[in-house]
Design an enzyme around this catalytic site. Structure first.
Site, PDB file in Angstrom:
ATOM      1  N   ASP A   1       6.060 -43.158  -1.617  1.00  0.00           N
ATOM      2  CA  ASP A   1       6.653 -44.112  -0.687  1.00  0.00           C
ATOM      3  C   ASP A   1       7.918 -43.546  -0.053  1.00  0.00           C
ATOM      4  O   ASP A   1       8.180 -43.764   1.121  1.00  0.00           O
ATOM      5  CB  ASP A   1       6.958 -45.438  -1.397  1.00  0.00           C
ATOM      6  CG  ASP A   1       5.707 -46.296  -1.489  1.00  0.00           C
ATOM      7  OD1 ASP A   1       4.652 -45.828  -1.025  1.00  0.00           O
ATOM      8  OD2 ASP A   1       5.780 -47.408  -2.018  1.00  0.00           O
TER       9      ASP A   1
ATOM     10  N   ARG B   1      -3.527  -1.574  -6.589  1.00  0.00           N
ATOM     11  CA  ARG B   1      -2.772  -2.812  -6.401  1.00  0.00           C
ATOM     12  C   ARG B   1      -3.107  -3.747  -7.556  1.00  0.00           C
ATOM     13  O   ARG B   1      -4.086  -3.537  -8.282  1.00  0.00           O
ATOM     14  CB  ARG B   1      -3.123  -3.468  -5.063  1.00  0.00           C
ATOM     15  CG  ARG B   1      -4.582  -3.801  -4.927  1.00  0.00           C
ATOM     16  CD  ARG B   1      -4.895  -4.354  -3.539  1.00  0.00           C
ATOM     17  NE  ARG B   1      -6.341  -4.421  -3.343  1.00  0.00           N
ATOM     18  CZ  ARG B   1      -6.912  -4.692  -2.189  1.00  0.00           C
ATOM     19  NH1 ARG B   1      -6.189  -4.897  -1.105  1.00  0.00           N
ATOM     20  NH2 ARG B   1      -8.220  -4.752  -2.096  1.00  0.00           N
TER      21      ARG B   1
ATOM     22  N   TYR C   1      12.306 -34.984 -16.316  1.00  0.00           N
ATOM     23  CA  TYR C   1      10.871 -34.745 -16.421  1.00  0.00           C
ATOM     24  C   TYR C   1      10.189 -34.913 -15.069  1.00  0.00           C
ATOM     25  O   TYR C   1      10.772 -35.465 -14.126  1.00  0.00           O
ATOM     26  CB  TYR C   1      10.230 -35.702 -17.441  1.00  0.00           C
ATOM     27  CG  TYR C   1      10.232 -37.141 -17.000  1.00  0.00           C
ATOM     28  CD1 TYR C   1       9.206 -37.662 -16.202  1.00  0.00           C
ATOM     29  CD2 TYR C   1      11.282 -37.990 -17.349  1.00  0.00           C
ATOM     30  CE1 TYR C   1       9.232 -38.979 -15.767  1.00  0.00           C
ATOM     31  CE2 TYR C   1      11.317 -39.299 -16.916  1.00  0.00           C
ATOM     32  CZ  TYR C   1      10.281 -39.788 -16.129  1.00  0.00           C
ATOM     33  OH  TYR C   1      10.321 -41.077 -15.695  1.00  0.00           O
TER      34      TYR C   1
ATOM     35  N   SER D   1      13.164 -43.084 -11.544  1.00  0.00           N
ATOM     36  CA  SER D   1      11.970 -42.271 -11.356  1.00  0.00           C
ATOM     37  C   SER D   1      11.721 -42.242  -9.850  1.00  0.00           C
ATOM     38  O   SER D   1      11.515 -43.277  -9.222  1.00  0.00           O
ATOM     39  CB  SER D   1      10.786 -42.897 -12.093  1.00  0.00           C
ATOM     40  OG  SER D   1       9.641 -42.104 -11.890  1.00  0.00           O
TER      41      SER D   1
ATOM     42  N   HIS E   1      -6.587 -42.816  -0.847  1.00  0.00           N
ATOM     43  CA  HIS E   1      -6.754 -43.592  -2.080  1.00  0.00           C
ATOM     44  C   HIS E   1      -7.772 -42.929  -3.002  1.00  0.00           C
ATOM     45  O   HIS E   1      -7.529 -42.724  -4.187  1.00  0.00           O
ATOM     46  CB  HIS E   1      -7.200 -45.015  -1.726  1.00  0.00           C
ATOM     47  CG  HIS E   1      -7.449 -45.865  -2.935  1.00  0.00           C
ATOM     48  ND1 HIS E   1      -8.698 -46.018  -3.491  1.00  0.00           N
ATOM     49  CD2 HIS E   1      -6.596 -46.575  -3.709  1.00  0.00           C
ATOM     50  CE1 HIS E   1      -8.604 -46.800  -4.559  1.00  0.00           C
ATOM     51  NE2 HIS E   1      -7.336 -47.164  -4.707  1.00  0.00           N
TER      52      HIS E   1
ATOM     53  N   MET F   1      -5.439  -7.547   8.589  1.00  0.00           N
ATOM     54  CA  MET F   1      -4.968  -6.621   9.618  1.00  0.00           C
ATOM     55  C   MET F   1      -5.880  -5.413   9.698  1.00  0.00           C
ATOM     56  O   MET F   1      -6.862  -5.316   8.966  1.00  0.00           O
ATOM     57  CB  MET F   1      -3.521  -6.248   9.318  1.00  0.00           C
ATOM     58  CG  MET F   1      -2.596  -7.431   9.605  1.00  0.00           C
ATOM     59  SD  MET F   1      -0.903  -7.063   9.232  1.00  0.00           S
ATOM     60  CE  MET F   1      -1.005  -6.578   7.538  1.00  0.00           C
TER      61      MET F   1
ATOM     62  N   GLY G   1      -7.875  -8.075   4.471  1.00  0.00           N
ATOM     63  CA  GLY G   1      -8.767  -8.239   5.610  1.00  0.00           C
ATOM     64  C   GLY G   1      -8.103  -8.818   6.843  1.00  0.00           C
ATOM     65  O   GLY G   1      -8.742  -9.031   7.872  1.00  0.00           O
TER      66      GLY G   1
ATOM     67  N   LYS H   1       0.823  -1.200   0.000  1.00  0.00           N
ATOM     68  CA  LYS H   1       0.000   0.000   0.000  1.00  0.00           C
ATOM     69  C   LYS H   1       0.867   1.264   0.000  1.00  0.00           C
ATOM     70  O   LYS H   1       0.694   2.158  -0.840  1.00  0.00           O
ATOM     71  CB  LYS H   1      -0.930  -0.010   1.215  1.00  0.00           C
ATOM     72  CG  LYS H   1      -1.984   1.091   1.157  1.00  0.00           C
ATOM     73  CD  LYS H   1      -2.749   1.238   2.472  1.00  0.00           C
ATOM     74  CE  LYS H   1      -3.456  -0.037   2.887  1.00  0.00           C
ATOM     75  NZ  LYS H   1      -4.812  -0.150   2.339  1.00  0.00           N
TER      76      LYS H   1
ATOM     77  N   CYS I   1       7.614 -39.467 -10.187  1.00  0.00           N
ATOM     78  CA  CYS I   1       6.283 -39.935 -10.539  1.00  0.00           C
ATOM     79  C   CYS I   1       5.379 -40.043  -9.329  1.00  0.00           C
ATOM     80  O   CYS I   1       4.327 -40.633  -9.389  1.00  0.00           O
ATOM     81  CB  CYS I   1       6.365 -41.270 -11.275  1.00  0.00           C
ATOM     82  SG  CYS I   1       7.042 -42.588 -10.272  1.00  0.00           S
TER      83      CYS I   1
ATOM     84  N   ARG J   1      -3.489   2.904   8.269  1.00  0.00           N
ATOM     85  CA  ARG J   1      -3.723   1.604   7.600  1.00  0.00           C
ATOM     86  C   ARG J   1      -2.471   0.728   7.631  1.00  0.00           C
ATOM     87  O   ARG J   1      -1.356   1.228   7.526  1.00  0.00           O
ATOM     88  CB  ARG J   1      -4.101   1.826   6.133  1.00  0.00           C
ATOM     89  CG  ARG J   1      -5.477   2.366   5.901  1.00  0.00           C
ATOM     90  CD  ARG J   1      -5.716   2.419   4.384  1.00  0.00           C
ATOM     91  NE  ARG J   1      -7.111   2.582   4.047  1.00  0.00           N
ATOM     92  CZ  ARG J   1      -7.658   3.748   3.707  1.00  0.00           C
ATOM     93  NH1 ARG J   1      -6.933   4.843   3.685  1.00  0.00           N
ATOM     94  NH2 ARG J   1      -8.948   3.806   3.394  1.00  0.00           N
TER      95      ARG J   1
END
Lengths: 884, 884
Positions: free
Chosen positions: A778, A348, A860, A773, A464, A105, A103, A24, A840, A94
């Protein structure tokens, strides 16, 4: 320098100083520098906030003088004086942090009023009612924020006064009513705090500054920061600004505007305003705001700012154009018109929907405002998923019965069913169903696929049901604890509702809502803006993006979303299909290798067809097939009834089957006889699977002459010795297939890295493997000693208490598990410089994990089909972020 | 140089060249150099063996010539010729690896015989019977070892011939019998191999050399090496030596002698011999050997070498003295007397019992033969444990019914009982029992303690029964799969035996034998030799040795064995005691914190008394107390019957209790709500335990004025955040106790490192912790993804196939889990240079793990009480080994 002044076209700060001045304060300074009409003021820096917390809520030396000097400057500019009973200066106080925390503060308006300055305000404004209203608003806000008096007292009294006066809205109250209110409000403060309301305006000012600093550590602010990962030590700045009033009469107004449509992204000036009102009234929603122009009217016949304040409107249009051009992003502007004069109170970056974000980014590139790199950073990856799933028509009414976890986005309606069989049955007669279960298990896969969506009472974001639903791109609301299911009487109860089998419900997997009846959905469409953006994304990113998919349909969806291969094709899902499960069970119950081979021979042609279908959808791309992973007991029946049934089907005794089930029981199946361990114990299983993969690939290459790169992945490797044994067996089967069919077919043999040991000895394993991979699901469970299925009893509390900053099953624990990824990567590439590395686990679709993988130079990431565009965007952003 | 010659007082090799010449070859050379009467010969190096394996069983170039040159040298020395039909040279061909592998590889004697050289032997020996016997022995051995003809054929025929001749012993056969046998043996070879038995003695020689090399890779040799961790690439050497005969008549003999008594270690010449016999006859045990002297006679009236061959005996005495002095260790000597002349065929370090090893080592230091450092390396740590437990009287007859795993050493007899209650009941009336169970669980602790020993049908070396029994120092035979238990009819069946409740059995936890009836045991005594050795050990070692113990008795035993503190006092064992379990269950079932606190208040005084008793036994030493670790459901009843019973006791409904049991059920309890997670969920549990620890310590310090150092250990920490929270709570309780009692009491707060993540972020945790104790049991389970309780179905096969070289629950997996210890150590010390580091898993008593911990500069290892002396010795050896 502890404060930064702005006013009269000059400012000590600028928009670059968000860290010091908050969003601000920095933008107020910037707007002032741009020559826009901003009421003068100054910003106390975030460093003062830090000092305040380090020194038991004491202000640093010299601050007082700086504040009073700045006040004097303000007085000169606006030509009125703080504390003056003739021409008083009123200010707003402010908060403003580096990151927007809407919202969270506190704010105080109209500060500087007391019995004496009030008289000055009355004189200056010539409006007693306005002045008393300003005073009572100030007392109300200040008492709440600074003095800690519950707002409830004031609201009750206000309501009572309105009732007595026979009016419904605050601004209908008369000046005497308001005058009385001021005095009653003061009595409340006296009673509740034991002290009179402060008359000293300097005391008011310091009280307000301290309160804003303190609000940085309010519990809601702390929670917000935790959720949005905002560091606590940033602190907040405080901006003190001369008040302007939109409620001084009919030539006054206050409003909010966006430089483009935040819903659609369309390039049009868009906003709303209230005549004769103060800013907070817009937020409070007591009166309906009016559109600022026809473009914002959405067909309504309400008056517009354009019509009512034509001159000011034109001024505002100039301002918005200037601001957007200057900030090169869509702006959210707050303005006030005081007696016909326009003032800007804030600008803003505007929040926007996913589709608006995409459109604005692409449009701005075309307009030459930004380049495509910047456009890529303008869309939050998480948002993108919204675009891909159908969603509830936002205009349709709905009866929300409960709210669970938003486990898999999208919305769907259907008849309630309580078993997979029923959902399959309904599908066969063309009916839609929502599968409602305590929780799901691998045996529910087919039923989940047949249903439109899944609702579970138990389980978390990575249960699951959640994982599988996300994989299928099906809506899922999980862990909806308030839903109480009675399978026996085929009903579920929630709140005051009782829902029977066959009743229609709707679930919204993006919000977690469970809704009674049918709610229409609207299909999301991927427009040309999306395509354009994703083109830049793909040109920018370095990481490859693959999908975790095992049904031809999922693979097709993934390819459609731009997946460059399958990173994880779980073959056990194929084992659970009804017509195969019986052969799988036959295999498990077999006593000899040859019996097992006979049972596997029945599964073989089906597996081969699976792979043909998958390969066909991924033509030209690599497909990583993971060999059987779960422990064999997962395929066996569990309840006595099921055991009897299966025993009959398999022509064996119930006792024999029970004994087998018991002998395969494990205390900690996660760490048991599974993955490659089963492959080593029963090499014929993997041999069958490998043959199916290779024959499928060979057949396609032969028949349809296309390229496919099967990657055979061995799960649960912990030692190089295991991998060597299995690799040799796999290679033998592969070579046997290729010997029969003399074609060119490149195949790779690699492993999942999902056991901590595997990462530690990655150098050895890599000398044998073509690819790694990382199976981070796990790996997370083992590295953290944390069973995903059992963590529900304490993990939520762990996150709440900040022991984990995020759910480690959703976003990779970079410090712990990530360290193993790093070790595994380094050592792996050491052992084999050509090693392909991917991920993966569920984390493959998580943006911060994707950046982590980018930094580790993974080849990847692989994620569920519907996350593919998200991952593409995240990968591109990671590239840009790490280029700098 | 591919071969090393020895003979006539000269040798090309020496005892330093065991790697190149094998133990046998090196010592033959050494003895030759010492001027001892060794028949001449030469040794083909292990490098030739390596070449042989690298080149498809081809001999390297030049070997042939070297062999024939060496043969010529031998011919000159012994004055006879290879292939000569007048005066033939016969040789032995023996294997000899760097490490002794007794009986694992092949030997061929009398090589060089064919129809023509046989005539020469007859002439030279003047003994047809001897000559034919030599020939038939050669054919038999050669056919087995080189030609692969099953020895069964020859033995059958030999038996038949003896039967026909009406004799019982081979040497009763006449020359014609033996001549016939030779021709029949040759026919067998022709029939089985399709080839005549080789007449060419050179062909014989090369065949024998190749066969010895090949025997290096025989399956029994491969298994032996795996068990004894002998590298495969060492290879074997081959020694070829001129034959001497102990079976040429009554002036001949062959024997084996030890330079000290291998059973007791007493300094006396000890051995046995056979007159007119070849070496293999001693091994075959057909005739009873005679003692070499009165000291070896053990009171028997058999003739002695001393009496029968007085001159040779004196010569032998000179030899043995010379050899022991030269090798500075007890020697095992093979000798042959041929026509009154003494020959030495082998000397090697003699195998000995544990007590002999200790005594010999200590005696030799006193005699000035070796120094105390060497003495320390002369006793195998594993052996030591034999000394500590009572063992079966080796002279007593016994009926072995079955053999299980030797899970905890020691021997015990008692009445068979099938439940813990029964063993307690028997103990009360002063009777001894053996507890026989499928497997044991924590609830059996008291029953195990009441019994003399434990026999289980399931579970491995690290099953609950095994671990607890070792901790208690009680004999245990585990995983005895052939035992089939019927709890209902209170019997177990094994082989042809049916054993009822109350029948007496004996178990030998050192051998795994399960024996019918009572077998007397003899108590082992720790003599002054032991004390002397252990004094040197303690002066040498750097590592501290502590014990894992939680009963006052165990702690006392541990202290008696030299433990310098308790490294792991598991408090949950205290929770399982019958009179406490009910309060524990009450606590678990409580709905509110105050109810839980009320239940804990009942347990508190008992816990405090426990700690008082333990601290008293460990006066002056640190005691590490681990706060509650297992998941709460472990304390709840399991079967329906138990649930009913407990529900009645707790005054709750069976349904409510069942529901609680169900709600606490976990899929993978190993990775569930346990350890510090329970401590965080229910802070009152740890608060009670810490108060009990501190009040106990304070009371003792106050009342008895002694020093004790409580170390409070938090289990299952994965993040520094968890540890911070708990540390603060623990500290608060500690300080509260100390505030009330103004005494000086140092306490420490630390953590187990048993979750992989904890090792990875050890730097952070260490900044908060006073000490780390690596909990390698759980760390192994998680790092390897291997549940100890579930690994039985595949782990044995994994070890067999060499995937793991040893059971990772017995000896630390140094490559994988060890890497985490290394990382945890380095990072931990980085975070806190004063960090105390120890290990308290089962591995703490394993010698190779102890060396590993020594290298990582751990402060201490902690093991079960009976392993303490083993660990002390292993630690001293580690120091010596790593000094070099």
């Amino acid at each position: 320098m502890q404060i930064y002044f702005f006013g009269n076209g000059k400012a000590e700060g600028s928009k670059e100083q968000k860290a010091l001045l908050g969003g601000k304060g920095a933008n107020l300074a910037e707007m002032t520098l741009l020559g826009l009409p901003v009421p003068p003021g100054f910003t106390i820096t975030t460093e003062v906030c830090t000092h305040f917390y380090k020194n038991k809520a004491e202000f640093p030396k010299g601050l007082e003088k700086e504040v009073y000097d700045a006040l004097s400057k303000m007085e000169k500019i606006v030509d009125c004086q703080f504390e003056s009973s003739k021409n008083p200066l009123l200010v707003s106080v402010r908060s403003g942090a580096r990151a927007s925390m809407p919202g969270m503060m506190d704010t105080i308006l109209n500060l500087g009023l007391n019995e004496s300055t009030l008289q000055g305000l009355i004189i200056q404004s010539g409006d007693e009612k306005f002045s008393y209203d300003a005073y009572r608003r100030f007392i109300q806000m200040y008492s709440d924020v600074v003095l800690g008096v519950s707002p409830h007292y004031f609201e009750t009294l206000l309501d009572e006064v309105k009732r007595k006066a026979g009016v419904t809205s605050d601004n209908q109250l008369s000046a005497p009513d308001l005058k009385n209110l001021v005095s009653s409000f003061k009595q409340i403060v006296k009673k509740e705090t034991g002290q009179p309301f402060p008359e000293d305006v300097k005391e008011q000012l310091w009280g307000a500054i301290g309160a804003v600093f303190k609000s940085w550590m309010s519990s809601r602010a702390v929670s917000y920061r935790r959720i949005h990962k905002i560091p606590e030590d940033w602190g907040t700045a405080v901006s003190i600004q001369a008040m302007v009033f939109g409620n001084m009469g009919e030539d006054c107004a206050t409003g909010v505007a966006f430089t483009r449509d935040p819903s659609t992204g369309e390039k049009k000036f868009f906003g709303e305003y209230l005549q004769n009102a103060q800013g907070e009234d817009v937020v409070a929603g007591i009166r309906t705001p009016c559109p600022i122009n026809k473009e914002s009217a959405n067909g309504s016949s309400l008056p517009t700012l354009e019509a009512q304040f034509p001159k000011t409107y034109l001024e505002l249009v100039e301002v918005y154009k200037k601001l957007e051009k200057h900030f090169t992003d869509m702006q959210d502007i707050e303005f006030t018109i005081q007696k016909g004069k326009l003032y800007l109170l804030q600008t803003r970056t505007g929040k926007r929907t996913a589709s608006a974000a995409v459109r604005i980014a692409v449009d701005m590139v075309k307009e030459g405002l930004i380049n495509s790199d910047v456009a890529i950073t303008r869309v939050a990856p998480e948002q993108l998923e919204q675009l891909l799933h159908p969603r509830l028509d936002p205009k349709a009414p709905k009866t929300v019965m409960a709210k669970g976890l938003p486990a898999s986005p999208g919305a769907a309606s259907g008849e309630v069913v309580f078993s997979s069989e029923e959902s399959e049955a309904l599908k066969k007669i063309g009916k839609k169903s929502i599968l409602v279960r305590h929780e799901t298990s691998p045996e529910d896969i087919v039923g989940m696929d047949a249903s439109e969506g899944i609702l579970t009472a138990l389980g978390g974001m990575t249960s699951h049901a959640a994982v599988v639903a996300r994989g299928m791109g099906k809506p899922c609301v999980a862990g909806c604890g308030s839903v109480s299911i009675d399978y026996k009487s085929q009903v579920f109860k929630v709140a005051q509702y009782t829902v029977k089998r066959g009743d229609v419900i709707t679930i919204d997997g993006a919000s977690g809502e469970v809704i009674l009846g049918h709610v229409p959905t609207v299909n999301s469409q991927l427009d040309q803006y999306f395509s354009e953006l994703m083109k830049w994304v793909d040109e920018t990113r370095v990481l490859g993006i693959r999908a975790n998919a095992e049904t031809p349909n999922d693979v097709k969806v993934a390819r459609g979303f731009g997946a460059e291969g399958v990173g994880l094709c779980r073959t056990e899902h194929m084992f659970f299909e009804e017509n195969r499960l019986i052969s799988v069970r036959e295999m498990i119950l077999a006593d000899t290798r040859s019996q097992r081979e006979a049972a596997l021979a029945k599964i073989y042609p089906m597996q081969k067809e699976d792979f043909i279908a998958i390969f066909r959808e991924m033509k030209g791309y690599p497909v990583t097939v993971r060999l059987l992973d779960p422990p064999l007991h997962e395929f066996l029946p569990k309840t006595e009834e099921e055991i009897s049934h299966v025993a009959r089907l398999l022509n064996t005794s119930k006792e024999a089957l029970t004994a087998k089930v018991r002998s395969l029981h494990e205390f900690n199946p996660m760490l048991g006889h599974r993955g490659c361990r089963v492959g080593i114990s029963y090499s014929e299983i993997y041999a069958m699977q490998v043959r199916a993969i290779m024959e499928a690939a060979a057949e396609l290459v032969n028949r349809e002459d296309f390229k496919i790169e099967p990657e055979i992945m061995v799960p649960f490797i912990g030692t190089v010795e295991e991998f060597k044994i299995l690799k040799n067996e796999i290679k033998e089967v592969c070579e046997a297939v290729l010997k029969k069919q003399p074609i060119k077919l490149t195949y790779r043999i690699g492993t999942m890295i999902e056991i901590p040991r595997a990462a530690l000895v990655a150098n050895k394993i890599a000398t044998e493997a073509d690819f790694f991979s990382f199976g981070t699901n796990d790996l997370t469970q083992m590295t953290l000693g944390l069973s995903r299925d059992d963590s529900g009893s304490f993990l939520p509390r762990y996150i709440e208490r900040g022991i984990f900053s995020v759910d480690p099953f959703v976003s990779l624990d970079q410090e712990g598990v990530g360290e193993l990824l790093k070790i595994g990567c380094e050592r792996g590439r050491n052992g084999n410089p050509n090693l392909k590395i991917g991920i993966c686990g569920e984390h493959g679709g998580d943006t911060s994990t994707i950046e982590f993988c980018h930094r580790l130079k993974f080849n990847y990431v692989s994620c569920s089909p519907f996350r593919v565009p998200v991952a593409r965007l995240a990968a591109a952003q990671a590239t840009l972020k790490n280029k700098k």
